[in-house]
Design an enzyme around this catalytic site. Structure first.
Site, PDB file in Angstrom:
ATOM      1  N   SER A 186       0.832  -1.197   0.000  1.00 56.03           N
ATOM      2  CA  SER A 186       0.000   0.000   0.000  1.00 56.03           C
ATOM      3  C   SER A 186       0.881   1.269   0.000  1.00 56.03           C
ATOM      4  O   SER A 186       1.751   1.403  -0.861  1.00 56.03           O
ATOM      5  CB  SER A 186      -0.955  -0.028   1.198  1.00 56.03           C
ATOM      6  OG  SER A 186      -1.928   0.970   1.078  1.00 56.03           O
ATOM      7  N   ASP A 342      -7.920  -5.297  -6.646  1.00 56.07           N
ATOM      8  CA  ASP A 342      -7.674  -4.127  -5.803  1.00 56.07           C
ATOM      9  C   ASP A 342      -8.118  -2.864  -6.527  1.00 56.07           C
ATOM     10  O   ASP A 342      -7.536  -2.498  -7.549  1.00 56.07           O
ATOM     11  CB  ASP A 342      -6.181  -4.052  -5.452  1.00 56.07           C
ATOM     12  CG  ASP A 342      -5.837  -2.811  -4.636  1.00 56.07           C
ATOM     13  OD1 ASP A 342      -6.767  -2.187  -4.080  1.00 56.07           O
ATOM     14  OD2 ASP A 342      -4.651  -2.462  -4.560  1.00 56.07           O
ATOM     15  N   HIS A 395      -6.994  -5.495  -1.878  1.00 55.54           N
ATOM     16  CA  HIS A 395      -5.964  -4.647  -1.259  1.00 55.54           C
ATOM     17  C   HIS A 395      -5.929  -4.979   0.234  1.00 55.54           C
ATOM     18  O   HIS A 395      -6.809  -4.569   0.975  1.00 55.54           O
ATOM     19  CB  HIS A 395      -6.334  -3.173  -1.463  1.00 55.54           C
ATOM     20  CG  HIS A 395      -5.283  -2.206  -1.034  1.00 55.54           C
ATOM     21  ND1 HIS A 395      -4.260  -1.836  -1.862  1.00 55.54           N
ATOM     22  CD2 HIS A 395      -5.090  -1.524   0.116  1.00 55.54           C
ATOM     23  CE1 HIS A 395      -3.486  -0.959  -1.244  1.00 55.54           C
ATOM     24  NE2 HIS A 395      -3.974  -0.761  -0.022  1.00 55.54           N
TER      25      HIS A 395
END
Length: 418
Positions: A186, A342, A395
């Site tokens: 991330s 994601d 994600h």
């Protein structure tokens, strides 16, 4: 000649220091930081667990909190991964129990008692030693007694982490020769390559001790706002939003989604994004007995948060693309992977910035398999850069597909094709 003698004496002094530390500090670090059991986990821990603080600035009592899980395979030989959870402001504990670590919180209705933990058989500690760190300052259990320390940034975070790792090796010198990889996901798609570059530059300039740096890996990585802002076309292509919302957002935002302008564009972008909290980890980590077992210093953190988005943070690195280019050109290995579902950092944007490096392809787009099943697609470039998608993962990828992701890691660190 005099310069060589001075360098020789410096290296001998460092060697003697490390030998002394190995004999004394290794014992005290193990005894003071070891975690023998965890509240909520039934039975003895099936892995070696350590947690505590590493000082960044002892004058101000500026300390970063860490969790170390030794490899369940061969700790003395297996790679060492420094894992940085994203955010910025998300605790290393989140990585440990939600993403790549050997623990999982049992997902069940909260009844007011301490949430239970279970063992994750697909932990990355099956093949590596992993340090999870609460960074930057103000994240998790990391703290300082000096209020100005809480004003931080990308560049300051990197400097602090470099010092953290240097001091961590003083506590755990037995890992200094292990292959070192910097890892994260991330927002750490910014931090990881910049920190790796900082370490690589230190090695080139004679920084001591010498880290055995081999490369880095980032998952679902924030990299560059222009490349990463493909959430709207991605969500539409995946059938996550309607044709009507896609067309309305495209028109109101004029096709530019990185910095929404205008009230209608903002409203449409809010309709595209939705989030979900991880409540059980909050209840577990804020338990007094848990904090005692983890060696958390009382009175330093009022409330533990999985992700503290209220930290005083300045994003002063706009793009990490150039760091990827420079590191791989210098011979460091890189693994970039993305969950293909994601919508926060869509893989189509990640593919775009990788293409911008203009590296020749040496192993073109193909499926990669686990247990005979297609679990994603991969492509390898020159300069030891590998890109992979993880089929069906969001994600972040290891949260959704742990078995596939540990297989990916094992092959990559073994220099095997995915």
């Amino acid at each position: 000649m005099e310069g060589r003698k001075a360098e020789f004496h410096h290296d001998i002094a460092l060697l003697l220091l490390l030998m002394w530390v190995t004999i004394s500090e290794c014992i005290t670090a193990d005894s003071s930081a070891r975690v023998e059991f965890l509240p909520g986990f039934e039975g003895a821990l099936p892995f070696d667990f350590f947690s505590g603080y590493i000082s960044v600035d002892e004058v101000n009592e500026y300390r970063l909190f860490y969790y170390l899980i030794k490899s369940e395979n061969n700790p003395s030989k297996d790679p060492l991964l420094l894992w940085l959870t994203g955010g910025p402001g998300c605790s290393g504990f989140s990585g440990l129990v939600i993403e790549t670590g050997p623990l999982r919180i049992k997902v069940e209705e909260y009844n007011g008692t301490l949430p239970a933990l279970r063992y994750n058989p697909y932990s990355w500690t099956k093949v590596a030693n992993v340090i999870y760190v609460d960074s930057p300052i103000g994240t998790g259990f990391s703290y300082s007694k000096s209020p100005p320390d809480y004003a931080t940034s990308d560049s300051k975070t990197v400097k602090d982490l470099h010092k953290f790792l240097t001091n961590w090796f003083i506590e755990y010198p037995e890992f200094l020769s292990n292959p070192l990889y910097i890892a994260g996901d991330s927002y750490s798609g910014i931090t990881v390559p910049v920190l790796t570059s900082e370490i690589a530059n230190g090695i080139d300039s004679g920084y001591r001790p010498v880290f055995n740096l081999k490369g880095y890996l980032v998952g679902n990585p924030v990299t560059d706002v222009e490349f990463d802002s493909q959430v709207v076309p991605f969500a539409h292509g995946m059938g996550l939003i309607s044709d009507e919302l896609f067309e309305a957002t495209k028109i109101s935002c004029n096709g530019k989604y990185a910095f929404p302008k205008g009230s209608q564009c903002n409203l449409n972008m809010q309709a595209v994004h939705e989030t979900y909290g991880y409540m059980l980890s909050h209840y577990w980590a804020n338990n007094e007995r848990v904090q005692e077992v983890l060696h958390v210093k009382k009175g330093t953190v009022n409330e533990w948060k999985r992700c503290n988005y209220g930290i005083n943070f300045k994003a002063d690195v706009a793009s990490s693309v150039v760091y990827h280019y420079n590191l791989t050109m210098r011979g460091y290995s890189a693994l970039i992977y993305s969950g293909d579902h994601d919508s926060s950092v869509p893989f189509i944007g990640t593919q775009a910035w990788i293409r911008s490096l203009e590296f020749p392809i040496i192993d073109d787009w193909r499926a990669w398999l686990v247990d005979g099943q297609v679990v994603g697609y991969t492509r390898k470039y020159t300069n030891n850069l590998t890109f992979a998608t993880v089929k069906g993962a969001g994600h972040t990828a290891p949260e959704y597909k742990p078995k596939e992701c540990v297989a990916m890691l094992k092959r990559w660190i073994s220099n095997e094709p995915l």
